[in-house]
Design a protein around this motif. Structure first.
Motif, mmCIF file in Angstrom:
data_model
loop_
_atom_site.group_PDB
_atom_site.id
_atom_site.type_symbol
_atom_site.label_atom_id
_atom_site.label_comp_id
_atom_site.label_asym_id
_atom_site.label_seq_id
_atom_site.Cartn_x
_atom_site.Cartn_y
_atom_site.Cartn_z
ATOM 1 N N ALA A 138 -4.343 5.799 3.464
ATOM 2 C CA ALA A 138 -4.444 4.732 2.718
ATOM 3 C C ALA A 138 -4.204 3.652 3.331
ATOM 4 O O ALA A 138 -4.582 2.418 2.877
ATOM 5 C CB ALA A 138 -3.185 5.126 1.552
ATOM 6 N N ASP B 100 2.805 6.464 -6.809
ATOM 7 C CA ASP B 100 1.796 7.623 -7.540
ATOM 8 C C ASP B 100 2.190 9.019 -7.291
ATOM 9 O O ASP B 100 1.897 9.943 -7.885
ATOM 10 C CB ASP B 100 0.195 7.319 -6.901
ATOM 11 N N LYS B 101 3.012 9.111 -5.931
ATOM 12 C CA LYS B 101 3.221 10.637 -5.718
ATOM 13 C C LYS B 101 4.711 10.873 -6.734
ATOM 14 O O LYS B 101 5.372 12.004 -6.213
ATOM 15 C CB LYS B 101 3.586 10.847 -4.324
ATOM 16 N N THR C 115 0.856 -1.209 0.164
ATOM 17 C CA THR C 115 0.025 0.120 0.012
ATOM 18 C C THR C 115 0.989 1.268 -0.035
ATOM 19 O O THR C 115 0.721 2.306 -0.741
ATOM 20 C CB THR C 115 -0.713 0.076 1.172
ATOM 21 N N TYR D 67 0.919 14.818 2.294
ATOM 22 C CA TYR D 67 0.916 13.581 1.276
ATOM 23 C C TYR D 67 1.073 12.438 2.697
ATOM 24 O O TYR D 67 0.679 11.593 2.462
ATOM 25 C CB TYR D 67 2.331 13.459 0.744
ATOM 26 N N ASP E 33 -2.184 11.628 3.984
ATOM 27 C CA ASP E 33 -2.934 10.804 3.036
ATOM 28 C C ASP E 33 -2.399 9.294 2.971
ATOM 29 O O ASP E 33 -3.315 8.526 3.187
ATOM 30 C CB ASP E 33 -2.869 11.450 1.639
ATOM 31 N N SER E 34 -1.068 9.122 3.315
ATOM 32 C CA SER E 34 -0.590 7.910 3.167
ATOM 33 C C SER E 34 -1.186 7.251 4.476
ATOM 34 O O SER E 34 -1.315 5.879 4.493
ATOM 35 C CB SER E 34 0.788 7.876 3.267
ATOM 36 N N PHE F 95 1.189 3.986 -2.998
ATOM 37 C CA PHE F 95 0.857 5.419 -2.425
ATOM 38 C C PHE F 95 2.100 6.261 -3.053
ATOM 39 O O PHE F 95 1.798 7.289 -3.764
ATOM 40 C CB PHE F 95 0.704 5.583 -1.141
ATOM 41 N N TRP F 96 3.363 5.953 -2.550
ATOM 42 C CA TRP F 96 4.429 6.917 -2.913
ATOM 43 C C TRP F 96 5.004 6.682 -4.479
ATOM 44 O O TRP F 96 5.351 7.769 -5.123
ATOM 45 C CB TRP F 96 5.632 6.649 -1.857
#
Lengths: 303, 689
Positions: A102, A20-21, A13, A95, A98-99, A17-18
Motif C-alpha cells: 500500500a 480497513d483491517k 495510507t 497483512y 500488504d501494508s 490500511f489498518w
C-alpha cells in the motif's frame, strides 16, 4: 516506486490500511513516553483476555538519543506507527506485507526479510518474540508477539507491529537525512523539528535540573503507588510513565550511576507489575466488556 | 514394496541459528520413533529453509514387523479357584490381552506357577503408525519458544501448514488448528502454493516455486556465487563459515550481489568496518590481493536478480549511514583525552558489590607491580605495565565501544596509540582480555600477559571475596575461563607463581572496600586454580595418577605442577621407576605419621646415629638442600638417587626405636626428606604395579 509519499500521506495510507483491517484508529497518548508500546493502548490492552485492535502514531521521546539536530538519523523524539492486534490474526505477516505494498513498496522489487529479534523492555516487565523486518538491509519495522507484559503472561497473544516512521519515510522519499523529509505540503521535517531537537538536546544534556528531577521521580512514584492502591489504574499509569520519562532525562544527563540505574529500573518494574495486575482486576469487575460473547473466557466471568 | 514418507512443517520465519539444529532433531527423533514402532527404512533426507523443516524417510516397510508377545498374568493360585475354575482376575487378564481365559497356560517362575498368554500381533500399516508422528513434531526443543493466538502450546514460531504424504497418499495429522495435506507454499514473493502429488516430486516442485529446500544446495550456490563475484573483481573473500551458515538460513532462494561505499570510510579502523558489515548487516567484506580492505561488500538477497539495483542501492545506503555514525564516533572519541575517560570510570561499576572500574584498575596496578618483579620484567616493560594498568579499561566509556561493545580492547589499543601511548602500553590494553575463549589466543607480549594475569586475578579474588563463587554450571562471570586463562598464560611464559605466596601478598597489601574479606574464601580459590591446572594437564597425554599426584603436593605453583607432571610422565617408563616411587613412598608414609611438621628449625643430631646408613642419608639429603635443585627434573633425579640409601636406612634402622630421642631423630630425618619429596607432589597417588 512511482510517486514519493510525504510523511503525512504515508501515515494516512497506513491508517486507511489498518482501519480497513479492523483496527480502531486511536490518537497519540498525551503523556511523554519512550515508545509506542508504553501507550496504555498497547501496554494495558495487551494484558487480560479482552480483544483489542488498534493503530496509532506515537511520538516517542528518548532523551539520550538527542543529537542537537545534527545527526541525520538520531533523534530526541521520533515517531512510531503502532499496530496492535489481539489475538494476533493468523495472517498478520501477510497483512504487514500488504501494508508495504500500500505504501508503494512492492516486495518483488526489494529484499524483505524477517530477522530474529526478540524484544524486551525489562523496566516495564515486557518480553516478546519476533523479528526486525529488513527492507534492502534497513531495519524498518519491529514485529513482536507479546509473551509477557507488566510481568503478566499474555493470553491471548497480541501481535505488535512498530513502523519506524522516519526510517521508512527516508527510504520512500530517498533522502539521507530525516531533516530533508517532506512532512506535508512542501514543509520539511527540519522546518518543524530541527529547533525542538536542538533545544531538547540542550535541555536533556546540559540544562535539566537534576535535583528537581530526582524529587519528581520520588513524588511521581509515591503518587502512582497511592493511586494503584485506590484502584485508580489510569491516573496511576500516567504517573508511572512520568517516572519512566523522568528517569530517562536523568540518565541522559549522566546523573544516574550504574548501581543506581538498576535500582531505578526495578522501582519502575515493580509499579508496572502492580498496575498491570490492577488493570486486569478492574476490567474483570466490569465483566471484560471487550470480550466477544462467544469467548469461553466470557462465560467464566459471568459464572 | 517399500514406501517413502514426506513430512514438512511450515512455519513463520525461524531464527537462522535454530534451523540446522531443529532439522537434525526432527530427523533423529523420527528415526527413533520409527525404530520404536518397528518400521525399518534406509535413510532420512533432511530439508530446511527459514520457513520449513522437512524430512523424507526412504524405503520404509509397508507394515510394522509382526511380533510374538508372551504376557504374564496372575499366579495360578489367584487365576483359578479350588475347583480349577477361572477366577475374575484371570478373565480380566485375558480380556486385557484381547483373548479369552481358554488361551491361558501356566509356566513356573522361581518356583511359582503363573498364568501366561501367548499372542501373535500383526504389524499395523505404516500409514497407521505415522498418524502418531505429531508426537515427534511437538517434542522438538528450542532455545526460545513462543505462544501465539489463543493457544497454550509453545513452539519456535507459529505453524502454518503441514505436509504429510506417503508416496502419493495423504497421512492426515493435525496440530492445533492446522490440518495436514499435500499443499505446500512457495517462496514468499516469487512463488505460489503448490500441491505435491508424490513424495519424489517434493524437491523439484519447490524449486519450481523458487525454494531451494536442500540447505546444502543453497549453501553451495551462495559459495559459488561469491567465488564468481570475487574472481570478476580480483577480490579475496574469506568466507566465514558461521556467517555463511546464518545467511543461508535467512533465504529460500539466494541471489548474491555486491555493493560499495566511499573509499574515504577506509580511514575508520578496519575492525569497526568489519563489525559494521559482518555483525550488523551480515555482509561478507572483501580484500584486494595484497590483503587490504576494499570499499565493497557482498551480500545475499532472498529472491532472484530482478530489480537487484534497488536492493544494492538500499543496502549501500544503510551501510553508509552506519559508517557515517562510526566515523562520527571515531572523531568524537579523539576529542577527549585518556585521562578524561579514566576519570569517567570512577562512575562505572565493575560490580555493585565490589566497586568501580577505576578502583579495579588501582588494585590491578598493585598486583601488576608485584608480578613485574616476580616475572623478572625489564625496566621498560615494568614502566609500560604500570602505565597500562592505570588506563586499560578506558575505552569502555568511549562512544565507539558503547556502540560496538564487541570492540572493547581493540578500540583501546587504537586510541592508546593515537593518543601517544607506547606500543607496549597500547598492545597490553588489547591483550589483557586474552584468551577470550578457553582455547583462544594468548597475549603475545610480556606486558600484555602480565596485565592479563593481574586483571583476571583481581576479578577472581574480588568475586570470591564477596562470595560470588561459581558452582556447577553456574558461572555468570566466567571465572572458570579466567582462571584457566591465567594457568595457560603462566604455562606459556614458563612463569613461576606460588599461589600461597601470592595470596599472602594480596591479603596484606591490596586496598579493597571494607565489605570485601580477602581471606574468607581464599582456600577455595586456590583449589579452584589447582583444578584449572588439572584441566590443562587433562588436555595432554599425562596419566591421571600422575596428574593427581602433582596437584596434591606442597608446591602450589601451576608451572611447577605442569613441569613435574612432565618429568614424572617421562620417567614412568624407567625400569627403576617403581622402585624409586616405592622407596620415596615409604618415607612419605612414615613422615606423615611423625606427629610434627617440617620447619626450618628442624635439625639432625648426628651424635644419636647408630648405623652408617643414617649418616649417609643425612649427608645426601643435606646436599640436596644445599644445591637447591631449580627444576623438577633435577629434583627428581636427586631424589631418585636416594633410592639405595633410603632402602638401606629402613633395613638397618628401627625408626620407632624405644629410645625416644633416637626415634625422634630418625623421624626428623624422614620429615626433612619428605619435605623435598612433597615438592614433586603426593607420590602415594602414583600407581606402580
Amino acid at each position: 516506486m512511482t510517486k514519493k509519499l510525504n510523511v503525512q500521506n504515508m501515515i494516512l495510507t497506513l491508517q486507511k490500511f489498518w482501519g480497513d483491517k479492523g483496527c480502531m484508529l486511536m490518537q497519540a497518548y498525551d503523556t511523554e513516553k519512550g515508545a509506542g508500546t508504553m501507550s496504555p493502548y498497547t501496554f494495558l490492552r495487551a494484558i487480560g483476555p479482552e480483544h483489542w485492535n488498534a493503530a496509532y502514531v506515537e511520538p516517542s521521546r528518548r532523551p539520550a538519543d538527542g543529537r542537537y539536530g545534527e545527526n541525520p538519523n538520531r533523534l530526541y523524539q521520533h515517531h512510531q506507527f503502532q499496530v496492535v492486534m489481539k489475538p494476533a490474526p493468523k495472517d498478520i505477516q501477510e497483512y504487514y506485507l500488504d501494508s508495504l505494498r500500500a505504501l508503494g513498496i512492492e516486495p518483488l522489487e526489494h529484499d524483505i526479510r524477517f530477522v530474529e529479534d526478540n524484544w524486551e523492555n525489562p523496566s516495564m516487565g515486557c518480553a516478546g518474540v519476533g523479528w526486525e523486518v529488513w527492507l534492502d538491509g534497513m531495519e524498518v519495522t519491529q514485529f513482536t508477539y507479546f509473551q509477557q507484559v507488566g510481568g503478566l503472561q499474555c493470553h491471548p497473544v497480541t501481535s505488535e507491529i512498530t513502523y519506524g516512521v522516519e526510517r521508512l519515510a527516508s527510504y520512500i522519499q530517498d533522502v539521507n537525512s530525516v531533516y530533508d523529509l517532506e512532512w506535508g505540503d512542501g514543509v520539511l521535517y527540519g522546518d518543524i523539528f530541527k529547533e525542538p531537537e536542538y533545544e531538547h538536546s540542550k535541555y536533556s544534556f546540559e540544562e535539566s535540573n537534576q535535583d528537581m528531577l530526582f524529587k519528581f521521580f520520588n513524588d511521581y512514584e509515591k503518587e502512582a503507588n497511592r493511586l494503584i492502591d485506590l484502584g485508580l489504574v489510569h491516573p496511576a499509569y500516567d504517573y508511572i510513565l512520568k517516572c519512566s520519562h523522568t528517569f530517562n532525562l536523568l540518565d541522559a544527563r549522566g546523573a544516574v550511576s550504574v548501581t543506581e540505574r538498576a535500582a531505578f529500573l526495578s522501582r519502575i518494574r515493580r509499579m508496572a507489575h502492580k498496575v498491570a495486575t490492577a488493570f486486569v482486576e478492574e476490567r474483570k469487575k466490569r465483566g471484560f466488556p471487550l470480550l466477544p460473547n462467544d469467548d469461553p473466557a466470557k462465560e467464566k466471568v459471568n459464572d | 514394496m517399500t514406501k517413502n514418507y514426506l513430512l514438512e512443517i511450515g512455519l513463520e520465519e525461524m531464527p537462522a541459528h535454530v534451523v540446522t539444529n531443529s532439522i537434525n532433531q526432527l530427523a533423529q527423533k523420527t528415526a527413533k520413533f520409527l525404530k520404536d514402532n518397528r518400521i525399518s527404512f534406509s535413510e532420512i533426507d533432511k530439508y530446511s529453509t527459514p520457513r520449513r523443516l522437512a524430512i523424507i524417510v526412504k524405503d520404509m516397510d509397508e507394515k510394522q514387523k509382526d511380533i510374538d508377545i508372551k504376557a504374564k498374568g496372575p499366579s495360578k493360585k489367584i487365576a483359578q479357584d479350588a475347583d480349577g475354575n477361572w477366577t475374575k482376575a484371570a478373565q480380566g487378564f485375558a480380556r486385557g490381552q484381547g483373548m479369552t481365559a481358554g488361551d491361558i497356560f501356566f509356566e513356573e517362575l522361581k518356583g511359582v506357577e503363573y498364568a501366561y498368554i501367548q499372542k501373535h500381533e500383526t504389524g499395523k500399516d505404516v500409514a497407521d503408525v505415522l498418524k502418531d508422528i505429531t508426537e515427534v513434531i511437538t517434542s522438538l526443543t528450542f532455545p526460545t519458544r513462543m505462544r501465539w493466538a489463543n493457544f497454550d502450546f509453545e513452539y519456535i514460531r507459529p505453524i502454518h501448514w503441514l505436509v504429510s504424504l506417503l508416496d502419493s497418499q495423504e497421512v492426515p495429522i493435525k496440530i492445533l488448528d492446522v490440518d495436514s495435506g499435500r499443499m505446500t507454499r512457495g517462496h514468499r514473493f516469487l512463488g505460489e502454493d503448490v500441491e505435491i502429488d508424490n513424495v519424489r516430486d517434493y524437491v523439484d516442485d519447490l524449486r519450481g516455486q523458487f525454494v531451494l529446500v536442500d540447505a546444502k544446495e543453497r549453501k553451495d550456490l551462495i559459495s559459488s556465487q561469491i567465488e564468481t563475484i570475487a574472481q570478476d573483481n580480483d577480490w579475496v573473500v574469506d568466507v566465514d563459515p558461521d556467517l555463511l551458515e546464518e545467511v543461508n538460513n535467512l533465504v529460500e532462494y539466494p541471489t548474491t550481489f555486491h555493493g560499495k561505499f566511499d573509499r574515504k570510510y577506509l580511514e575508520i579502523p578496519e575492525e569497526v568496518l568489519i563489525t559494521s558489515m559482518k555483525d550488523n548487516q551480515r555482509y561478507f567484506y572483501v580484500r584486494n590481493k595484497s590483503g587490504e580492505l576494499e570499499p565493497d561488500f557482498i551480500s545475499v538477497r532472498n529472491g532472484n536478480s530482478e530489480h537487484l539495483e534497488n536492493v544494492i542501492q538500499g543496502n549501500e545506503k544503510v551501510l553508509v549511514a552506519r559508517l557515517e555514525d562510526a566515523d562520527f564516533f571515531f572523531k568524537e572519541d579523539q576529542s577527549k583525552t585518556i585521562q578524561d575517560y579514566v576519570n569517567k570510570l570512577k562512575t562505572v561499576n565493575f560490580h555493585v558489590k565490589i566497586g568501580t572500574m577505576y578502583e579495579k584498575m588501582q588494585r590491578v596496578h598493585q598486583i601488576s607491580d608485584h608480578l613485574a618483579t616476580l616475572f623478572g620484567l625489564s625496566d621498560q616493560e615494568r614502566k609500560d605495565l604500570l602505565r597500562a594498568s592505570d588506563i586499560y579499561k578506558f575505552d569502555l566509556v568511549t562512544s565507539m565501544v558503547d556502540e560496538f561493545p564487541e570492540l572493547q580492547g581493540v578500540m583501546g589499543e587504537k586510541y592508546a596509540s593515537i593518543m601517544g601511548e607506547t606500543n607496549g602500553v597500547a598492545k597490553a590494553v588489547r591483550e589483557h582480555y586474552m584468551p577470550i575463549s578457553a582455547e583462544g589466543d594468548l597475549p603475545s607480549t610480556k606486558v600484555g600477559a602480565t596485565l592479563a594475569i593481574a586483571n583476571k586475578l583481581d576479578s577472581l579474588i574480588t568475586f570470591y571475596a564477596v562470595g560470588l563463587i561459581p558452582s556447577g554450571s553456574n558461572d555468570p562471570y566466567a571465572l572458570r575461563r579466567q582462571a584457566y586463562g591465567i594457568v595457560r598464560i603462566l604455562d606459556d611464559n614458563n612463569w613461576s607463581m606460588n599461589l600461597n605466596d601470592l595470596q599472602d601478598f594480596i591479603a596484606a597489601n591490596l586496598k579493597v572496600p571494607d565489605n570485601l574479606n580477602l581471606s574468607e574464601h581464599s582456600d577455595e580459590l586456590i583449589q579452584f586454580m589447582i583444578d584449572r591446572v588439572r584441566q590443562l594437564l587433562n588436555t595432554t597425554s599425562i596419566k591421571n595418577d600422575i596428574i593427581d599426584a602433582v596437584t596434591s603436593g606442597s608446591n602450589i605453583d601451576p608451572v611447577a605442577m605442569v613441569d613435574t607432571a612432565k618429568v614424572l610422565q617421562s620417567h614412568s617408563a624407567d625400569l627403576e621407576f617403581k622402585a624409586v616411587i616405592e622407596a620415596l613412598g615409604r618415607v612419605v608414609n612414615l613422615a606423615q605419621k611423625a606427629g610434627f611438621k617440617y620447619s626450618d628449625e628442624l635439625k639432625m643430631d648426628d651424635s644419636l646415629f647408630e648405623n652408617p646408613s643414617e649418616k649417609s642419608l643425612n649427608e645426601k639429603v643435606a646436599a640436596i638442600y644445599t644445591s637447591q635443585p631449580d627444576s623438577a627434573e633435577k629434583l627428581y633425579d636427586r631424589l631418585a638417587a636416594l633410592k639405595e640409601s633410603i632402602n638401606s636406612y629402613f633395613e638397618e634402622n628401627m625408626i620407632m626405636d624405644k629410645d625416644e630421642k633416637i626415634k625422634n631423630n630418625r623421624l626428623t630425618q624422614l620429615v626433612i626428606t619428605n619435605h623435598l619429596i612433597a615438592k614433586l607432589g603426593d607420590l602415594s597417588k602414583i600407581v606402580v604395579k
